[in-house]
Design a protein around this motif. Sequence first.
Motif, short mmCIF file in Angstrom:
data_model
loop_
_atom_site.label_atom_id
_atom_site.label_comp_id
_atom_site.label_asym_id
_atom_site.label_seq_id
_atom_site.Cartn_x
_atom_site.Cartn_y
_atom_site.Cartn_z
N PRO A 275 0.81 -1.23 0.00
CA PRO A 275 0.00 0.00 0.00
C PRO A 275 0.83 1.27 0.00
O PRO A 275 0.38 2.31 -0.41
N LEU A 276 2.07 1.19 0.47
CA LEU A 276 2.88 2.40 0.51
C LEU A 276 3.36 2.82 -0.87
O LEU A 276 3.89 3.88 -1.06
N LEU B 193 1.28 2.90 -3.41
CA LEU B 193 0.11 3.37 -4.16
C LEU B 193 0.39 4.70 -4.82
O LEU B 193 1.05 5.56 -4.25
N GLU B 194 -0.14 4.89 -5.97
CA GLU B 194 -0.07 6.19 -6.63
C GLU B 194 -0.76 7.19 -5.73
O GLU B 194 -1.92 7.03 -5.40
N SER B 195 -0.05 8.20 -5.31
CA SER B 195 -0.70 9.13 -4.40
C SER B 195 -0.91 10.51 -4.98
O SER B 195 -1.44 11.38 -4.33
N VAL C 134 -2.91 13.07 -6.50
CA VAL C 134 -4.35 13.24 -6.72
C VAL C 134 -4.55 14.45 -7.61
O VAL C 134 -4.05 15.52 -7.30
N ARG D 285 5.60 14.74 -6.66
CA ARG D 285 6.24 13.89 -5.70
C ARG D 285 6.91 12.66 -6.28
O ARG D 285 7.47 11.88 -5.56
#
Lengths: 230, 292
Positions: free
Chosen positions: B3-4, B6-8, B10, B19
């Motif tokens: 989960p770390l 994951l495309e973050s 937004v 990022r």
Amino acid sequence: MAAAQNHLIERLPRSDRVHLLALCRPVQLDLDEVLCAAGEAARYVYFPVDGFISLLTHGDGRASLEVGMVGREGMLGAQLALGVRRLPVQALVQGSGLAWRIGQRAFRSELERSVALQRDLNRYLYVLMAQLTTSAACLRFHGIGSRLARWLLMSQDRAHAQRFRVTHEFLASMLGVRRVGVTQAAGLLQRRGLIAYHRGQVTVLDRTGLEAAACSCYAADLRIYDDLLA
Amino acid sequence: MDPLRLESAVPDAPGSAIRHGDRAISESGGLTHRKSVRYRTIDALRRAYIDPMSKPPAEDRGNQLLSALPEAERQRWQSQLEDVEMPLGLVLYESGGKMSHVYFPTTAIVSLLYVMEDGASAEIAVVGNEGVVGIALFMGGETTPSRAVVQSAGRGLRLPAQLIKDEVNRGGPVLHLLLRYTQALITQMAQTAVCNRHHSLDQQLCRWLLLSLDRLQGSELAMTQELIANMLGVRREGVTEAALKLAKIGLIRYARGHISVLDRPGLEQRTCECYAVVKKEYDRLLPARPAP
């Protein structure tokens, strides 16, 4: 006024945000107010703006322990995304201030409407899980001095102030230790010039120093949050 | 799936730094790299989500008067200078009140103001890390009718009154430095009087913002409209109006007790000549030196 807002609400696309806020009421969180008892079905969902909430678990008898803190970066009621209304922890207001409040039924229908809200809530649930895991390790492995430093930092962050009121007694129940331990640990932090602690009023004097004194859990929490909900 | 990872990113997230990849976009908190993982400093993270109104750690450049002291004098004072917190609203001395210390602000800003019998007040001068609060102690008058209040929270160094008196009685470089500072302060007070008499409220507000900013690091001021109204000697409504005017043309942003200056050159253009007059005198009489 971007900063006067809950971060999860801020993240929503404009239309979802407007729709959600239309169903929310701004409420004042009063210090020491119990928003939800452990195991009780939640009636409301809260998005803190400048108040903050402690999540407490209770051991045998009176013994209590704080396992999480929720400020403007989070919310109370994320478990609704799991289809569950109750939380195994007590939600206690730790810092008075403003929050957006919405009834649980209205919130569930909002969840159905908004994909962005679902996605962020799921991520926030992961963040909560991670925080609870961190807490467990922290309690087991880290000394009271560094846990106290971490707690002070987390509170200062969410209190949006350099100083706040807290008694040794209260700190002891948050950290799950005896009062004597808190007095000693606080005295040490004070002698190192990191805090000033007089008559129940804590002032953080040296943030950088306090960050160095805190256990790694403080930074770890921030990084997990950053990875998922930047 | 971890989960770390994951495309973050937004699409709608406001103000998010880019990022991914190795590009370092610096926000006011710094961005550092380790291998291919991007880390922001703890302070930047905290300010990004949890406490956006917190001031970035004030870069303590010390106090300029103290830096300008000759070595011998600085040594003499070293053990007696006490680093103290100066919280917002702290009254350092009252009108006619006895003063036990002089204060050399490092990151705090102090206002000298006069309070009328009916409670109305107006600021006479501003003292930050370029100066000292309590000149009455070395001018010989011991007290003064004005009041000194911390207007922007921070820290400072304080020195017991007797020490500065002794130093001044010795004569020499310290006395001369303090006299030059006093002259600069008088210039500021005089110009404030002129400005209050002739210039519009929003010009005065610009001048005040600029003077405060010169004494701070960064461009954020934690300041309520109430406080500004007391400083400018006007009613709160007047300040709201003036602040709105400046915000409308994009010079400042005002939210929940914080002012951010967005366009400093714009402020300098809009303000009256009084800001430049005072700044010029300060620069002439007290040339800035790097901290030791």
